[in-house]
Structures are given as structure tokens and as C-alpha cells.
Design a protein around this motif. Structure first.
Motif, PDB file in Angstrom:
ATOM      1  N   GLU A 114      39.435  37.424  32.038  1.00  0.00           N
ATOM      2  CA  GLU A 114      39.570  36.908  32.863  1.00  0.00           C
ATOM      3  C   GLU A 114      40.577  36.079  33.797  1.00  0.00           C
ATOM      4  O   GLU A 114      40.758  36.617  35.127  1.00  0.00           O
ATOM      5  CB  GLU A 114      38.314  35.931  32.858  1.00  0.00           C
ATOM      6  CG  GLU A 114      37.986  34.786  34.291  1.00  0.00           C
ATOM      7  CD  GLU A 114      37.291  33.763  34.082  1.00  0.00           C
ATOM      8  OE1 GLU A 114      36.861  33.099  34.696  1.00  0.00           O
ATOM      9  OE2 GLU A 114      37.711  33.802  32.883  1.00  0.00           O
ATOM     10  N   ALA A 115      41.923  36.004  32.643  1.00  0.00           N
ATOM     11  CA  ALA A 115      42.549  35.505  33.053  1.00  0.00           C
ATOM     12  C   ALA A 115      43.685  37.114  33.739  1.00  0.00           C
ATOM     13  O   ALA A 115      44.422  36.583  34.647  1.00  0.00           O
ATOM     14  CB  ALA A 115      43.736  35.166  32.315  1.00  0.00           C
ATOM     15  N   THR A 116      43.861  37.793  32.953  1.00  0.00           N
ATOM     16  CA  THR A 116      44.428  39.140  33.384  1.00  0.00           C
ATOM     17  C   THR A 116      44.098  39.236  35.121  1.00  0.00           C
ATOM     18  O   THR A 116      44.879  39.683  35.680  1.00  0.00           O
ATOM     19  CB  THR A 116      43.963  40.427  32.471  1.00  0.00           C
ATOM     20  OG1 THR A 116      44.504  39.415  31.456  1.00  0.00           O
ATOM     21  CG2 THR A 116      45.181  41.521  32.622  1.00  0.00           C
ATOM     22  N   LEU A 117      41.983  39.108  34.943  1.00  0.00           N
ATOM     23  CA  LEU A 117      42.146  39.686  36.553  1.00  0.00           C
ATOM     24  C   LEU A 117      42.106  38.640  37.656  1.00  0.00           C
ATOM     25  O   LEU A 117      42.740  39.117  38.472  1.00  0.00           O
ATOM     26  CB  LEU A 117      40.327  39.919  36.931  1.00  0.00           C
ATOM     27  CG  LEU A 117      39.764  39.930  37.568  1.00  0.00           C
ATOM     28  CD1 LEU A 117      40.310  41.230  38.280  1.00  0.00           C
ATOM     29  CD2 LEU A 117      37.888  39.895  37.704  1.00  0.00           C
ATOM     30  N   ASP A 118      42.502  37.768  37.325  1.00  0.00           N
ATOM     31  CA  ASP A 118      43.103  36.214  38.118  1.00  0.00           C
ATOM     32  C   ASP A 118      44.413  37.063  38.292  1.00  0.00           C
ATOM     33  O   ASP A 118      44.229  37.415  39.656  1.00  0.00           O
ATOM     34  CB  ASP A 118      43.040  34.986  37.453  1.00  0.00           C
ATOM     35  CG  ASP A 118      42.809  34.194  38.611  1.00  0.00           C
ATOM     36  OD1 ASP A 118      41.606  34.435  39.702  1.00  0.00           O
ATOM     37  OD2 ASP A 118      43.927  33.136  38.409  1.00  0.00           O
ATOM     38  N   GLY A 119      45.560  37.479  37.156  1.00  0.00           N
ATOM     39  CA  GLY A 119      46.550  37.202  37.647  1.00  0.00           C
ATOM     40  C   GLY A 119      47.084  38.301  38.777  1.00  0.00           C
ATOM     41  O   GLY A 119      47.663  39.137  39.770  1.00  0.00           O
ATOM     42  N   ASN A 120      46.085  39.503  38.304  1.00  0.00           N
ATOM     43  CA  ASN A 120      45.974  40.918  38.921  1.00  0.00           C
ATOM     44  C   ASN A 120      45.917  41.441  40.199  1.00  0.00           C
ATOM     45  O   ASN A 120      45.934  41.574  40.615  1.00  0.00           O
ATOM     46  CB  ASN A 120      45.328  42.291  38.533  1.00  0.00           C
ATOM     47  CG  ASN A 120      46.127  42.988  36.675  1.00  0.00           C
ATOM     48  OD1 ASN A 120      47.034  42.388  37.065  1.00  0.00           O
ATOM     49  ND2 ASN A 120      45.580  43.144  35.720  1.00  0.00           N
ATOM     50  N   ALA A 121      44.375  40.083  40.919  1.00  0.00           N
ATOM     51  CA  ALA A 121      44.086  39.850  42.262  1.00  0.00           C
ATOM     52  C   ALA A 121      45.140  39.091  42.907  1.00  0.00           C
ATOM     53  O   ALA A 121      45.022  39.471  44.086  1.00  0.00           O
ATOM     54  CB  ALA A 121      42.500  38.971  41.861  1.00  0.00           C
ATOM     55  N   LYS A 122      45.903  38.673  42.343  1.00  0.00           N
ATOM     56  CA  LYS A 122      46.823  37.992  43.082  1.00  0.00           C
ATOM     57  C   LYS A 122      47.956  38.541  43.821  1.00  0.00           C
ATOM     58  O   LYS A 122      48.879  39.447  44.489  1.00  0.00           O
ATOM     59  CB  LYS A 122      47.859  36.796  42.651  1.00  0.00           C
ATOM     60  CG  LYS A 122      46.779  35.145  42.186  1.00  0.00           C
ATOM     61  CD  LYS A 122      47.288  33.710  41.452  1.00  0.00           C
ATOM     62  CE  LYS A 122      46.117  32.900  41.141  1.00  0.00           C
ATOM     63  NZ  LYS A 122      46.457  31.838  40.472  1.00  0.00           N
ATOM     64  N   LEU A 123      48.295  39.466  42.392  1.00  0.00           N
ATOM     65  CA  LEU A 123      49.470  40.505  42.879  1.00  0.00           C
ATOM     66  C   LEU A 123      48.570  41.735  43.829  1.00  0.00           C
ATOM     67  O   LEU A 123      49.999  41.684  44.501  1.00  0.00           O
ATOM     68  CB  LEU A 123      49.677  41.323  41.378  1.00  0.00           C
ATOM     69  CG  LEU A 123      50.652  40.352  40.456  1.00  0.00           C
ATOM     70  CD1 LEU A 123      50.674  41.038  39.123  1.00  0.00           C
ATOM     71  CD2 LEU A 123      51.875  40.076  40.611  1.00  0.00           C
ATOM     72  N   GLY A 124      47.494  41.325  43.194  1.00  0.00           N
ATOM     73  CA  GLY A 124      47.067  42.951  44.400  1.00  0.00           C
ATOM     74  C   GLY A 124      46.925  42.598  45.683  1.00  0.00           C
ATOM     75  O   GLY A 124      47.121  43.077  46.470  1.00  0.00           O
ATOM     76  N   LEU A 125      46.728  40.716  46.013  1.00  0.00           N
ATOM     77  CA  LEU A 125      46.682  40.467  47.645  1.00  0.00           C
ATOM     78  C   LEU A 125      47.836  40.864  47.489  1.00  0.00           C
ATOM     79  O   LEU A 125      48.357  40.545  49.316  1.00  0.00           O
ATOM     80  CB  LEU A 125      46.442  39.056  47.896  1.00  0.00           C
ATOM     81  CG  LEU A 125      45.069  39.101  47.258  1.00  0.00           C
ATOM     82  CD1 LEU A 125      44.812  37.109  47.263  1.00  0.00           C
ATOM     83  CD2 LEU A 125      44.580  39.124  48.975  1.00  0.00           C
ATOM     84  N   MET A 126      49.197  40.310  47.269  1.00  0.00           N
ATOM     85  CA  MET A 126      50.277  40.948  47.618  1.00  0.00           C
ATOM     86  C   MET A 126      51.402  41.854  47.670  1.00  0.00           C
ATOM     87  O   MET A 126      52.362  42.637  48.804  1.00  0.00           O
ATOM     88  CB  MET A 126      51.598  39.866  46.871  1.00  0.00           C
ATOM     89  CG  MET A 126      51.591  38.671  46.011  1.00  0.00           C
ATOM     90  SD  MET A 126      51.988  37.856  44.641  1.00  0.00           S
ATOM     91  CE  MET A 126      54.346  38.262  45.373  1.00  0.00           C
ATOM     92  N   GLY A 127      50.808  43.273  46.708  1.00  0.00           N
ATOM     93  CA  GLY A 127      50.453  44.275  47.270  1.00  0.00           C
ATOM     94  C   GLY A 127      50.163  44.445  48.432  1.00  0.00           C
ATOM     95  O   GLY A 127      50.394  45.419  49.367  1.00  0.00           O
ATOM     96  N   MET A 128      48.391  44.599  48.722  1.00  0.00           N
ATOM     97  CA  MET A 128      48.114  44.508  50.597  1.00  0.00           C
ATOM     98  C   MET A 128      48.830  43.885  50.910  1.00  0.00           C
ATOM     99  O   MET A 128      49.163  44.919  52.075  1.00  0.00           O
ATOM    100  CB  MET A 128      46.640  43.778  50.414  1.00  0.00           C
ATOM    101  CG  MET A 128      45.672  44.932  48.931  1.00  0.00           C
ATOM    102  SD  MET A 128      44.690  46.381  50.361  1.00  0.00           S
ATOM    103  CE  MET A 128      44.143  45.406  51.261  1.00  0.00           C
ATOM    104  N   SER A 129      49.329  42.902  50.973  1.00  0.00           N
ATOM    105  CA  SER A 129      50.066  42.484  52.163  1.00  0.00           C
ATOM    106  C   SER A 129      51.033  42.818  52.792  1.00  0.00           C
ATOM    107  O   SER A 129      51.878  43.630  53.671  1.00  0.00           O
ATOM    108  CB  SER A 129      50.220  40.862  52.107  1.00  0.00           C
ATOM    109  OG  SER A 129      49.275  39.995  51.855  1.00  0.00           O
TER     110      SER A 129
END
Length: 245
Positions: free
Chosen positions: A143-158
Motif C-alpha cells: 500500500e505504501a509503495t502504491l501510494d508513493g508510485n501513484a504520486k510519482l505517476g501523477l508527476m510523470g503524467m504532468s
């Protein structure tokens, strides 16, 4: 079992955000994803685009999980549906390897909020069943890994959205310049054509005037010659009459 959810609103139109999704990997932020492979893609009778992809990623597995998950690589299958009419992009994915000890089911939806905004809804279900003493700890780590990757994913999308908008702006600028150059060239061509036509017309009119002048001169010369001949004939007649008398 754990449930995870996140939402985000992009201040960009759905067309741009959905395009960024297909160009999401690789990017400078989501470095855990090593690559994707499209297994199937087709347009259904309903006009929607259906795709199936294989996602390959690297796992930074903690030491307490390496016994159960010795491979540092993760494989997941992703199913997506693009609805261009309702402007939605739905993605569902699940892990393929290590499925006997844990399951990870993910659902992502990009939907148009307005003509200039896109909403992201991200949900996941995590379940570990390797060993009761470690299952909860493993679920917390995932869950913690997913949360961190999701934030990085948003940065990547942006970052990709910015790239797309820059490319679009450059393309529009190039198109505008091309259009301006083309119109300028057409204007120059039209001007030159008009000048050529006017010059040809003037030359033609000048030629006609010259022909008319030459014709008139020839006619005058012919008339003078006729008058001279007639005068000579009359004079000869007078002389003949006087001789007879």
C-alpha cells in the motif's frame, strides 16, 4: 486485505490527458516501470478502443518478502477501454507473477469533467496470503509503495502533458508559419500574374494599334497610288481628245 483509493483533477482536456496515458512510460518519475508490450488492440462494434498490454516493472522488495518473492521483476496484465464519445478511459490491471501469495487488482478511470478538466479515479485492492504473520506487514508495504508510485505517476503524467502541449504549440506555430508563407507566396504569385497579364494586354493592344496604323498607312498609300493612276489616265484621255480635234 486492503483497499486503496485516490482522486485527482487535471486542468487539461480529456484528449490531452488520455494521450499522455499512452505515452506515460518511460518517464523520469515512474522509473520502476521498465516497459510495456501491446498484446491486443482493436476497435469494437460499439466504436470503443480495446487494448491488452503486458506491464513489466522492477520491484524493490524488502528483505522480509524476498523468501516468498525472489524475483525482482513484476509482470502485470492491463486491460483498457477508450470511449471517445463519452470521453472515458478505463484501465484494469492485475499481477501475473507471485499470484499464489498475493493479489493486486487495480482500476483507473480518466473521465472528462469539463472541456478543460479531466478527473482521475484510482482504486486498488491488495490481498496477501503467504503467511499470516507477514501478510499484514506485506500489505502495508504494498500500500505504501502504491501510494508513493501513484504520486510519482501523477508527476510523470504532468511532465508528459507539458511535453504534449509544447509539441502541439510548436506544431500550431509551424502550421501558422506555413500558412502565412503559403498565403504570402500566393499573393506574390497573384501579383506577378496580374502584372504579366497587364503587360501582355498592353503589348497586345500596342500590337493592335501598330497593325491598325500600318494598315491605315498602306491604305493611304494605295489610295494615293489609285489617285495618281486615275489622274494619269485622265490626262492621257485629254491629250488623245485634243489630238483628234
Amino acid at each position: 486485505m486492503k483497499f486503496w483509493q485516490s482522486t485527482h483533477v487535471f486542468d487539461h482536456p480529456w484528449q490531452t490527458v488520455s494521450q499522455a496515458f499512452w505515452r506515460k512510460y518511460p518517464n523520469d518519475f515512474s522509473t520502476t516501470v521498465m516497459g510495456t508490450d501491446t498484446l491486443e488492440r482493436y476497435i469494437g462494434d460499439d466504436g470503443k478502443l480495446y487494448s491488452t498490454r503486458l506491464i513489466i516493472s522492477s520491484w524493490k522488495i524488502p528483505s522480509f518478502m524476498k523468501y516468498f518473492m525472489p524475483s525482482p521483476y513484476g509482470y502485470a496484465v492491463e486491460y483498457s477501454i477508450v470511449d471517445p464519445v463519452n470521453k472515458t478511459l478505463e484501465i484494469r490491471s492485475k499481477n501475473l507473477n507471485a499470484a499464489s501469495i498475493f493479489s493486486f487488482n487495480e482500476a483507473v478511470v480518466y473521465s472528462a469533467e469539463s472541456s478543460s478538466q479531466t478527473k482521475l479515479t484510482h482504486e486498488a485492492q491488495i490481498s496477501c496470503h503467504a503467511w499470516k504473520l507477514l501478510d499484514r506487514k506485506a500489505e502495508d508495504w504494498i500500500e505504501a509503495t502504491l501510494d508513493g508510485n501513484a504520486k510519482l505517476g501523477l508527476m510523470g503524467m504532468s511532465s508528459i502533458i507539458d511535453k504534449i502541449e509544447t509539441e502541439t504549440a510548436l506544431a500550431m506555430k509551424a502550421m501558422d508559419e506555413f500558412t502565412s508563407d503559403t498565403l504570402r507566396a500566393l499573393d506574390d504569385m497573384t501579383t506577378e500574374t496580374i502584372k504579366s497579364v497587364e503587360s501582355l494586354t498592353n503589348d497586345t493592344l500596342k500590337s493592335v494599334d501598330d497593325i491598325k496604323l500600318e494598315a491605315q498607312q498602306s491604305l493611304d498609300k494605295f489610295s494615293d497610288e489609285v489617285d495618281r493612276i486615275a489622274s494619269d489616265v485622265l490626262n492621257d484621255l485629254r491629250d488623245d481628245i485634243q489630238t483628234v480635234q
